[in-house]
Motif scaffolding. Sequence first.
Motif, PDB file in Angstrom:
ATOM      1  N   GLU A   1      -6.950 -38.104 -18.053  1.00  0.00           N
ATOM      2  CA  GLU A   1      -6.936 -37.380 -17.429  1.00  0.00           C
ATOM      3  C   GLU A   1      -7.946 -36.422 -17.753  1.00  0.00           C
ATOM      4  O   GLU A   1      -9.019 -35.435 -17.301  1.00  0.00           O
ATOM      5  CB  GLU A   1      -5.869 -36.963 -17.002  1.00  0.00           C
ATOM      6  CG  GLU A   1      -5.194 -37.727 -15.757  1.00  0.00           C
ATOM      7  CD  GLU A   1      -3.734 -37.161 -15.589  1.00  0.00           C
ATOM      8  OE1 GLU A   1      -3.085 -35.892 -15.839  1.00  0.00           O
ATOM      9  OE2 GLU A   1      -3.009 -37.655 -14.564  1.00  0.00           O
TER      10      GLU A   1
ATOM     11  N   TYR B   1     -10.881 -36.381  -8.718  1.00  0.00           N
ATOM     12  CA  TYR B   1     -10.699 -35.593  -9.800  1.00  0.00           C
ATOM     13  C   TYR B   1     -12.596 -35.174  -9.761  1.00  0.00           C
ATOM     14  O   TYR B   1     -13.247 -33.842  -9.785  1.00  0.00           O
ATOM     15  CB  TYR B   1     -11.489 -36.081 -11.191  1.00  0.00           C
ATOM     16  CG  TYR B   1     -10.570 -36.926 -11.722  1.00  0.00           C
ATOM     17  CD1 TYR B   1      -9.645 -36.405 -12.983  1.00  0.00           C
ATOM     18  CD2 TYR B   1      -9.976 -37.900 -11.835  1.00  0.00           C
ATOM     19  CE1 TYR B   1      -8.316 -37.033 -13.589  1.00  0.00           C
ATOM     20  CE2 TYR B   1      -9.069 -38.807 -12.121  1.00  0.00           C
ATOM     21  CZ  TYR B   1      -8.225 -37.934 -12.964  1.00  0.00           C
ATOM     22  OH  TYR B   1      -6.599 -39.031 -14.150  1.00  0.00           O
TER      23      TYR B   1
ATOM     24  N   HIS C   1     -11.616 -34.815 -16.049  1.00  0.00           N
ATOM     25  CA  HIS C   1     -11.689 -33.800 -15.748  1.00  0.00           C
ATOM     26  C   HIS C   1     -12.697 -32.710 -16.323  1.00  0.00           C
ATOM     27  O   HIS C   1     -13.741 -31.859 -16.329  1.00  0.00           O
ATOM     28  CB  HIS C   1     -10.445 -33.136 -15.763  1.00  0.00           C
ATOM     29  CG  HIS C   1      -9.265 -33.189 -15.346  1.00  0.00           C
ATOM     30  ND1 HIS C   1      -9.348 -32.800 -14.502  1.00  0.00           N
ATOM     31  CD2 HIS C   1      -7.948 -33.049 -15.329  1.00  0.00           C
ATOM     32  CE1 HIS C   1      -8.092 -33.256 -13.617  1.00  0.00           C
ATOM     33  NE2 HIS C   1      -7.423 -33.136 -13.912  1.00  0.00           N
TER      34      HIS C   1
END
Length: 378
Positions: free
Chosen positions: A258, A299, A262
């Motif tokens: 993640e 995202y 990001h």
Amino acid sequence: MNIGIFEIDHYEFAYSLYRIFDYRVNKIYFFVNQNMYEQLKNGLGRSAEKCYWFVKEENDTLNYFLNKVKQVIDNEEIKLLFLNSIYSDFGKYSSFIKNTGTKSVVTLHNINNWIKSSDSGIKSFFQNRSKNNIIKNSAAINVFGESIKNYFNSVSKYRKTVLTLPYSIYEHSKMPESHNDNIQFVIPGSIDSRRRDYQSVLDVFEGITKDIKNITLTLAGKPVWEYGLEIISKCKRLKEQGAKIKWHDDFVQQQEFEKIMHGSDVILSPINKEMPFSSKPEIYGLSKATGATFDMARYAKPGIMPEFFSVPNELNGSLLKYSNRDELSALIKNIASDSNYLTQLKLKALSNSHHFSVDIIRDKIEPEIEELFKTDRW
């Protein structure tokens, strides 16, 4: 309503189902293995305390666990069960669905493997019969996208509800800000020759990074077999030559994944047109979804994919396509040299991601779920 989620492999989808159905007076019951339990507990945070957890222990047989699930369904009056990631033991799952007093929604990841398998032999005969019974006795089928739904309907005799609950959902409200001029391209997923063509991408980066210094490529996945190790070796050689390339030698943990996603600017997914699978290959975008498009949605990132891939309507305008290495090279150069172009792509990706927000998905899915309980066609 009491809702069950049975998931032993795909964290993202289990997480999405929870977020979609965690409202009103719904109670969520998870049936998971130990690894999935740990991932979901971490991912859901304090929300995990509201869930009811039933964990398959390492020494539990599948039959034992399925019987346990059935007891919980009966005792807790679970009305709807999402049964995901069935890759084997089809006979056991078939018996479970047939004898369970709840409406089961079965998610199919590989349509050709379920519908058009031409494997021969007595074992394959019984497997195919069990697959057919699983589909026949389900209250609904779930697939990941409208194009896959259309394909499934065209090759199957299934005439009940087909849902398109997404693999991932969008939860963020603003576009992440860039902190420097270096543009981060990322390829998510395992480094697997059956799924993606990494060699072409590395060849393109080798050709353009001699002149363009503001791009970084990250491979966010574990190398698989000899091919994966060969790709890592080439990454090391390119890095020695001055290219900005990052990779991982093992499985990328969810928290690290993640963080990478990001921090990225563009998701690059050089998928193959077909993925070998048993006797019948799966066709990306037609019989099989790719997680990359859902990463783009979750995202809020623009993406780049091969020309043959059927772009979901929800991602129109933020997903670029190429048909050969020269076109891929041109796309990357254009993004790297024109900050305004990249900004516009990001804004469009952010807008598109709202199609995958929980409220919009609920508005779409709620009437379909209600319809399941108005009919006995299951």
